[in-house]
Scaffold this motif. Structure first.
Motif, PDB file in Angstrom:
ATOM      1  N   GLN A  58      17.203  22.636  -5.925  1.00  0.00           N
ATOM      2  CA  GLN A  58      16.450  23.138  -7.063  1.00  0.00           C
ATOM      3  C   GLN A  58      15.010  22.635  -7.138  1.00  0.00           C
ATOM      4  N   ILE A  59      14.730  21.452  -6.612  1.00  0.00           N
ATOM      5  CA  ILE A  59      13.409  20.851  -6.812  1.00  0.00           C
ATOM      6  C   ILE A  59      12.836  20.376  -5.488  1.00  0.00           C
ATOM      7  N   PRO A  60      11.510  20.163  -5.424  1.00  0.00           N
ATOM      8  CA  PRO A  60      10.890  19.586  -4.224  1.00  0.00           C
ATOM      9  C   PRO A  60      11.367  18.145  -4.041  1.00  0.00           C
ATOM     10  N   PRO A  61      11.102  17.549  -2.887  1.00  0.00           N
ATOM     11  CA  PRO A  61      11.500  16.154  -2.673  1.00  0.00           C
ATOM     12  C   PRO A  61      10.995  15.253  -3.794  1.00  0.00           C
ATOM     13  N   LEU A  62      11.838  14.334  -4.184  1.00  0.00           N
ATOM     14  CA  LEU A  62      11.520  13.449  -5.298  1.00  0.00           C
ATOM     15  C   LEU A  62      10.386  12.506  -4.917  1.00  0.00           C
ATOM     16  N   GLN A  63       9.399  12.385  -5.792  1.00  0.00           N
ATOM     17  CA  GLN A  63       8.315  11.419  -5.602  1.00  0.00           C
ATOM     18  C   GLN A  63       8.423  10.371  -6.694  1.00  0.00           C
ATOM     19  N   GLN A  64       8.683   9.141  -6.299  1.00  0.00           N
ATOM     20  CA  GLN A  64       8.812   8.066  -7.268  1.00  0.00           C
ATOM     21  C   GLN A  64       7.597   7.155  -7.161  1.00  0.00           C
ATOM     22  N   ASN A  65       6.863   7.046  -8.219  1.00  0.00           N
ATOM     23  CA  ASN A  65       5.663   6.224  -8.232  1.00  0.00           C
ATOM     24  C   ASN A  65       6.049   4.788  -8.530  1.00  0.00           C
ATOM     25  N   PHE A  66       5.822   3.884  -7.581  1.00  0.00           N
ATOM     26  CA  PHE A  66       6.250   2.507  -7.748  1.00  0.00           C
ATOM     27  C   PHE A  66       5.595   1.839  -8.947  1.00  0.00           C
ATOM     28  N   LYS A  67       4.322   2.119  -9.178  1.00  0.00           N
ATOM     29  CA  LYS A  67       3.627   1.477 -10.290  1.00  0.00           C
ATOM     30  C   LYS A  67       4.287   1.838 -11.612  1.00  0.00           C
ATOM     31  N   GLY A  99       0.784  -1.228   0.000  1.00  0.00           N
ATOM     32  CA  GLY A  99       0.000   0.000   0.000  1.00  0.00           C
ATOM     33  C   GLY A  99       0.813   1.275   0.000  1.00  0.00           C
ATOM     34  N   ILE A 100       2.133   1.155  -0.168  1.00  0.00           N
ATOM     35  CA  ILE A 100       3.003   2.339  -0.211  1.00  0.00           C
ATOM     36  C   ILE A 100       3.329   2.624  -1.665  1.00  0.00           C
ATOM     37  N   GLU A 101       2.713   3.643  -2.242  1.00  0.00           N
ATOM     38  CA  GLU A 101       2.840   3.884  -3.678  1.00  0.00           C
ATOM     39  C   GLU A 101       3.949   4.878  -4.023  1.00  0.00           C
TER      40      GLU A 101
END
Length: 256
Positions: free
Chosen positions: A125-134, A73-75
């Motif tokens: 330079q950028i906001p925290p990275l969000q990596q989508n597992f799907k 459930g951690i996307e």
């Protein structure tokens, strides 16, 4: 900076720790883990500023970490990743996963410093990275199909893009390709092998001897025993008939 190292080879992990300490005494290594299962458990409960992630771990490829987290459930994960690998074929694949960088083993200090500098620059330079597992997993599952064939004719060689190929056929123990420009070349693959390496969106194996490009099909005719006969472009010297076993799949392929 708090760092997590996921690496199943202790000498490699120890060397990375020593290198990080020499580069910046303020870097704190929170933990070193050697397996997919350990990493999944740790990431469910903890967080680091940066992860160094080996692609091959003791219990499988590290990309499975993301799949298991997604199943839990951690996307998303916000921790930037620097991949490490001794296998260059994984480098581009890893880099596509929105990682900060990748390092080829043995990791040298200059490359490590450059990766850390890149990480610090991106953090500013950028906001925290969000990596989508799907997205990561889907991109990994998509096979890389063959795009070109190197062929020989006389003393010369030539590269043929797959979109230029009308069809392949087996005849007299050889497999030949025919291009849309009506050029014929012998290839070093069986029809079975071609069925595995060509994009199924474009090519279909109609029987044991033929692999056709959808753009090469000019007309189709009903044939005996529920088969389908094809008129191909360029015209084939051999009869191109979809076998009984392949007819149902062929019609489904055309109707996608």
């Amino acid at each position: 900076m708090q760092v997590l190292i996921i690496e199943d080879e202790k000498p490699a992990a120890d060397k990375l720790i020593r290198s990080l300490e020499r580069i910046d005494h303020e870097i704190e290594v929170l933990d070193t883990l050697g397996s997919v299962q350990q990493a999944v458990g740790w990431l469910k409960e903890n967080r680091a500023d940066l992860i160094f992630l080996d692609i091959h771990l003791s219990d499988g490829v590290s990309f499975k970490i993301f799949e298991q987290l997604q199943n839990a459930g951690i996307e998303y994960i916000q921790t930037p990743i620097i991949f490490t690998t001794a296998y260059d074929e994984y480098a581009i694949e890893a880099f596509k996963l929105n990682s900060i960088d990748y390092l080829l083993k043995p990791v040298n200090r200059r490359d490590l410093e450059a990766s850390l500098q890149k990480y610090r620059h991106l953090q500013e330079q950028i906001p925290p990275l969000q990596q989508n597992f799907k997205s990561l997993i889907d991109s990994l599952r998509k096979p890389a199909y063959k795009k070109r064939f190197m062929v020989s004719f006389g003393q010369r060689m030539k590269s043929i893009d797959t979109h230029q190929i009308a069809y392949f056929y087996a005849h007299d123990k050889l497999v030949q390709m025919l291009t849309f420009e009506n050029q014929r070349y012998v290839v070093d693959h069986t029809i079975q092998q071609l069925d595995e390496i060509l994009d199924p969106e474009i090519f279909f194996r109609i029987n044991r001897k033929f692999m056709v490009n959808i753009e090469a099909i000019e007309q189709m005719h009903s044939y005996s025993k529920s088969r389908v006969k094809l008129d191909l472009r360029p015209e084939s010297t051999m009869e191109a008939v979809v076998s009984v076993e392949r007819s149902s799949d062929f019609k489904a392929w055309l109707d996608r």
